[in-house]
Scaffold this motif. Structure first.
Motif, PDB file in Angstrom:
ATOM      1  N   PHE A   1       0.832  -1.202   0.000  1.00  0.00           N
ATOM      2  CA  PHE A   1       0.000   0.000   0.000  1.00  0.00           C
ATOM      3  C   PHE A   1       0.870   1.258   0.000  1.00  0.00           C
ATOM      4  O   PHE A   1       0.591   2.216  -0.747  1.00  0.00           O
ATOM      5  CB  PHE A   1      -0.905  -0.004   1.234  1.00  0.00           C
ATOM      6  N   ILE A   2       1.918   1.262   0.806  1.00  0.00           N
ATOM      7  CA  ILE A   2       2.794   2.435   0.881  1.00  0.00           C
ATOM      8  C   ILE A   2       3.506   2.664  -0.454  1.00  0.00           C
ATOM      9  O   ILE A   2       3.614   3.801  -0.932  1.00  0.00           O
ATOM     10  CB  ILE A   2       3.800   2.276   2.038  1.00  0.00           C
ATOM     11  N   GLN A   3       3.986   1.593  -1.072  1.00  0.00           N
ATOM     12  CA  GLN A   3       4.609   1.739  -2.389  1.00  0.00           C
ATOM     13  C   GLN A   3       3.596   2.208  -3.431  1.00  0.00           C
ATOM     14  O   GLN A   3       3.917   3.031  -4.292  1.00  0.00           O
ATOM     15  CB  GLN A   3       5.210   0.397  -2.833  1.00  0.00           C
ATOM     16  N   TRP A   4       2.397   1.682  -3.351  1.00  0.00           N
ATOM     17  CA  TRP A   4       1.337   2.011  -4.304  1.00  0.00           C
ATOM     18  C   TRP A   4       1.004   3.502  -4.246  1.00  0.00           C
ATOM     19  O   TRP A   4       0.973   4.178  -5.273  1.00  0.00           O
ATOM     20  CB  TRP A   4       0.107   1.157  -3.979  1.00  0.00           C
ATOM     21  N   ILE A   5       0.771   4.008  -3.041  1.00  0.00           N
ATOM     22  CA  ILE A   5       0.425   5.423  -2.890  1.00  0.00           C
ATOM     23  C   ILE A   5       1.597   6.315  -3.269  1.00  0.00           C
ATOM     24  O   ILE A   5       1.429   7.338  -3.956  1.00  0.00           O
ATOM     25  CB  ILE A   5      -0.028   5.716  -1.448  1.00  0.00           C
ATOM     26  N   THR A   6       2.810   5.944  -2.839  1.00  0.00           N
ATOM     27  CA  THR A   6       3.985   6.760  -3.144  1.00  0.00           C
ATOM     28  C   THR A   6       4.220   6.850  -4.648  1.00  0.00           C
ATOM     29  O   THR A   6       4.467   7.935  -5.189  1.00  0.00           O
ATOM     30  CB  THR A   6       5.233   6.183  -2.449  1.00  0.00           C
ATOM     31  N   GLY A   7       4.135   5.719  -5.337  1.00  0.00           N
ATOM     32  CA  GLY A   7       4.315   5.713  -6.783  1.00  0.00           C
ATOM     33  C   GLY A   7       3.209   6.463  -7.506  1.00  0.00           C
ATOM     34  O   GLY A   7       3.458   7.196  -8.475  1.00  0.00           O
ATOM     35  N   TRP A   8       1.973   6.304  -7.028  1.00  0.00           N
ATOM     36  CA  TRP A   8       0.835   6.989  -7.648  1.00  0.00           C
ATOM     37  C   TRP A   8       0.963   8.498  -7.513  1.00  0.00           C
ATOM     38  O   TRP A   8       0.701   9.241  -8.471  1.00  0.00           O
ATOM     39  CB  TRP A   8      -0.465   6.504  -7.009  1.00  0.00           C
ATOM     40  N   ILE A   9       1.375   8.975  -6.330  1.00  0.00           N
ATOM     41  CA  ILE A   9       1.559  10.412  -6.136  1.00  0.00           C
ATOM     42  C   ILE A   9       2.596  10.950  -7.120  1.00  0.00           C
ATOM     43  O   ILE A   9       2.429  12.034  -7.697  1.00  0.00           O
ATOM     44  CB  ILE A   9       1.983  10.715  -4.686  1.00  0.00           C
TER      45      ILE A   9
END
Length: 255
Positions: free
Chosen positions: A115-123
């Motif tokens: 989840f943390i990688q997902w949000i960071t990459g999406w931002i």
């Protein structure tokens, strides 16, 4: 004084934009575990290590045994000679999802890292999409491959990988509020926000405040403010020169 039309111009519902956002988010979410598996990871092992093994996994084990009631496990005598575990680890938003799904401590830990990688990459992708018009670029808006490549570059960048694998993932989450606010401001000025982006941005900010990344929140707010003001100023007057953007960013960072 700005009228209602100018205030809402960045919030127009774009069904095609919503559809593109949902497809992108789905692809991004699938890419993360796939890349980890290519690198040798399996769901039965933890993505995070070091501090995650010392603090997070024991915390999650106790959290499951207490039925999700963190108040019962605020202090743990077995960790580091006695530690206020909840103050050190917190109750991250996505933990509740893992508890609801009945995942093991390792499963919840992996869900959090993804989840943390997902949000960071999406931002990172959203920021790039909103910034690209400042230099006359449109490639990211039209190319899903480019957006996926950018997502992977950020989600698996050395900085993110180091924080994740050493169990310092909440330092990344602490940067979300600043990055999300910057992205939303640029998107509003550009007139390219979607309801999906706004909703996920709000959840990212909420998740950041449920983490223990307050140190990063303060740092990013203080040192990121000049960058934010500089880029928003350029976006507001429609800058097209890469040199102009580079000068503003360099001045903001040095300030």
């Amino acid at each position: 004084m700005a009228g209602p039309g100018s205030i809402l111009r960045g919030l127009v519902v774009d069904l095609e934009g919503e559809r593109r956002e949902w497809i992108d988010l789905g692809i991004f979410l699938v890419l993360i575990p796939l890349v980890w598996m290519v690198l040798g990871w399996s769901p039965s092992t933890t993505i995070a290590g070091h501090d995650a093994h010392a603090m997070l996994i024991p915390h999650l084990t106790d959290l499951i045994e207490s039925g999700g009631g963190w108040q019962n496990i605020a202090y743990r005598a077995q960790v580091m000679g006695g530690a206020k575990v909840h103050e050190s680890v917190g109750t991250f938003s996505i933990m509740s999802v893992g508890l609801f799904l009945g995942l093991t401590p390792i499963g919840i830990s992996n869900l959090m890292m993804i989840f943390i990688q997902w949000i960071t990459g999406w931002i990172a992708v959203r920021l790039a999409c909103h910034l690209s018009p400042l230099v006359g670029g449109t490639l990211l808006d039209g190319s899903r491959i480019s957006r996926a490549a950018l997502f992977l570059l950020m989600a698996f960048s050395p900085l993110v990988g180091w924080k994740i694998t050493h169990g310092h993932m909440f330092l990344l989450a602490g940067c979300w509020p600043w990055l999300v606010v910057l992205s939303l401001a640029l998107g509003w000025l550009r007139g390219g926000l979607t309801l999906t982006e706004i909703s996920l941005a709000v959840f990212a900010i909420y998740s950041a405040f449920t983490s223990t990344g307050q140190q990063s929140m303060v740092y990013s707010a203080v040192f990121g403010l000049p960058i934010t003001l500089g880029l928003i100023g350029l976006a507001g007057r429609g800058a097209k020169s890469p040199v102009e953007v580079l000068k503003a960013a360099t001045f903001a960072i040095s300030a």
